[in-house]
Design a protein around this motif. Structure first.
Motif, mmCIF file in Angstrom:
data_model
loop_
_atom_site.group_PDB
_atom_site.id
_atom_site.type_symbol
_atom_site.label_atom_id
_atom_site.label_comp_id
_atom_site.label_asym_id
_atom_site.label_seq_id
_atom_site.Cartn_x
_atom_site.Cartn_y
_atom_site.Cartn_z
ATOM 1 N N ASN A 38 0.824 -1.211 0.000
ATOM 2 C CA ASN A 38 0.000 0.000 0.000
ATOM 3 C C ASN A 38 0.856 1.259 0.000
ATOM 4 O OD1 ASN A 38 0.467 -1.023 2.804
ATOM 5 N ND2 ASN A 38 -0.425 0.933 3.349
ATOM 6 N N ASP A 66 -0.544 -8.942 -7.464
ATOM 7 C CA ASP A 66 -0.533 -7.791 -6.561
ATOM 8 C C ASP A 66 -1.969 -7.319 -6.352
ATOM 9 O OD1 ASP A 66 -0.430 -5.292 -5.391
ATOM 10 O OD2 ASP A 66 1.243 -4.577 -6.600
ATOM 11 N N PRO A 67 -2.499 -7.455 -5.126
ATOM 12 C CA PRO A 67 -3.898 -7.073 -4.894
ATOM 13 C C PRO A 67 -4.193 -5.607 -5.215
ATOM 14 C CG PRO A 67 -3.006 -8.259 -3.000
ATOM 15 C CD PRO A 67 -1.854 -7.957 -3.913
ATOM 16 N N LEU A 68 -3.144 -4.781 -5.284
ATOM 17 C CA LEU A 68 -3.366 -3.353 -5.550
ATOM 18 C C LEU A 68 -3.416 -3.038 -7.040
ATOM 19 C CD1 LEU A 68 -1.186 -1.822 -2.737
ATOM 20 C CD2 LEU A 68 -3.640 -1.516 -3.023
ATOM 21 N N ARG A 69 -3.212 -4.035 -7.872
ATOM 22 C CA ARG A 69 -3.266 -3.789 -9.320
ATOM 23 C C ARG A 69 -4.556 -4.354 -9.897
ATOM 24 N NH1 ARG A 69 1.921 -2.481 -11.967
ATOM 25 N NH2 ARG A 69 0.959 -3.214 -13.866
ATOM 26 N N GLY A 70 -5.257 -3.516 -10.629
ATOM 27 C CA GLY A 70 -6.521 -3.927 -11.219
ATOM 28 C C GLY A 70 -6.357 -5.089 -12.195
ATOM 29 N N TRP A 91 -8.083 -13.125 -0.826
ATOM 30 C CA TRP A 91 -7.764 -12.226 -1.947
ATOM 31 C C TRP A 91 -8.722 -11.038 -1.975
ATOM 32 C CZ3 TRP A 91 -4.103 -11.011 -5.244
ATOM 33 C CH2 TRP A 91 -4.418 -10.302 -6.396
ATOM 34 N N LYS A 92 -9.992 -11.334 -1.830
ATOM 35 C CA LYS A 92 -11.009 -10.277 -1.851
ATOM 36 C C LYS A 92 -10.781 -9.294 -0.687
ATOM 37 C CE LYS A 92 -15.948 -10.070 -2.173
ATOM 38 N NZ LYS A 92 -17.184 -10.748 -1.788
ATOM 39 N N LYS A 143 -7.834 -7.087 -1.425
ATOM 40 C CA LYS A 143 -8.195 -6.055 -2.412
ATOM 41 C C LYS A 143 -9.016 -4.936 -1.781
ATOM 42 C CE LYS A 143 -8.970 -6.709 -6.813
ATOM 43 N NZ LYS A 143 -7.778 -6.523 -7.633
ATOM 44 N N LYS A 144 -9.624 -5.229 -0.640
ATOM 45 C CA LYS A 144 -10.386 -4.200 0.068
ATOM 46 C C LYS A 144 -9.485 -3.447 1.047
ATOM 47 C CE LYS A 144 -13.412 -5.410 3.270
ATOM 48 N NZ LYS A 144 -14.552 -6.170 3.788
#
Ligand SMILES: [Zn+2]
Length: 264
Positions: free
Chosen positions: A5, A124-128, A191-192, A195-196
């Motif tokens: 983050n 990477d959870p921060l990448r769409g 994962w979800k 992403k939150k």
């Protein structure tokens, strides 16, 4: 060590201040000898993947930065502050400056090296554009504890020690549980959740993982000692069940968990 983050936040801020502009670059302590090649060039874009940053000045001119345990950036509006400390990389325009000290890596990558790095890194959870399916498949086959797999940057990129502990707590999964015993549904939930939580931490500049209903103070902003369920709360009572939070070394970093809430 900054987690994904924070790395993504640096990328956004540095892009806003410097991308599309002709910049001055130097390396006051000499630890980034290629800095002079970049002086006077236009920074095209800044990209974050996991804990890595790429400052693109041209096709084979990408400054790769990995902060490691001790690296950090300082930023501000001109004029430049006096030089101090081990100042490795400095970049400035007429209006803004940034400084880097103490990173594990700050060097120029060509396109092939940059692409090879991206290929090595996990979702990477921060990448769409991230696809977690390969990570789920790897985890489903491994006897390695999920607490170690979550920190493996080739499986998930950007997840660090705080998110490892807190994601596992929120999923009620013991960090020692083998990867193969974590169900696909549980992995999709983690994962979800990542992403939150990770984008929220990017905006708020602090990582808050507790739900208001679980905090000692249920109203208002979370106080500093109630932002995490287990991270650095060893010896203290679990907010949910009252059991004493435990810790142990795992993969060179300390992992924290609740022995009652988290099932092995
Ligand atoms: Zn508990």
């Amino acid at each position: 060590m900054p987690e994904g983050n924070e790395i993504h936040r640096f990328a956004e801020r540095h892009a806003a201040a410097f991308a599309g502009k002709r910049v001055h670059v130097d390396s006051p302590n000499g630890a980034f000898p290629d800095a002079e090649i970049l002086d006077g060039r236009t920074l095209k874009s800044v990209e974050a993947v996991g804990k890595h940053l790429g400052y693109r000045f041209g096709k084979d001119l990408i400054v790769h930065v990995h902060l490691g345990m001790y690296g950090d950036f300082w930023e501000g509006e001109m004029p430049l502050p006096p030089e101090k400390g081990a100042l490795r990389w400095r970049m400035w325009t007429k209006t803004d400056w940034m400084e880097l000290r103490g990173a594990t890596d700050c060097s120029i990558f060509d396109e092939a090296k940059w692409q090879a790095l991206l290929a090595r890194l996990g979702a990477d959870p921060l990448r769409g554009d991230a696809d977690p399916a390969p990570a789920f498949e790897i985890i489903a086959k491994r006897k390695t504890p999920i607490g170690l797999l979550l920190m493996d940057q080739t499986i998930f990129a950007g997840v660090g020690n705080i998110f490892r502990a807190e994601l596992l707590y929120r999923a009620r999964i013991h960090p020692e549980r083998p990867g193969k015993d974590v169900s696909r549904k549980e992995m999709e939930g983690i994962w979800k959740d990542a992403k939150k939580l990770m984008p929220a931490a990017m905006e708020d500049r602090r990582i808050v993982t507790t739900l208001p209903k679980d905090r000692p103070h249920k109203r208002g902003t979370a106080e500093d000692d109630e932002v995490h369920y287990v991270y650095r709360r060893h010896g203290k009572p679990c907010f949910v069940c009252g059991a004493t939070i435990k810790r142990e070394a795992m993969g060179g970093r300390t992992v924290y968990w609740c022995p009652d809430c988290q099932k092995s």
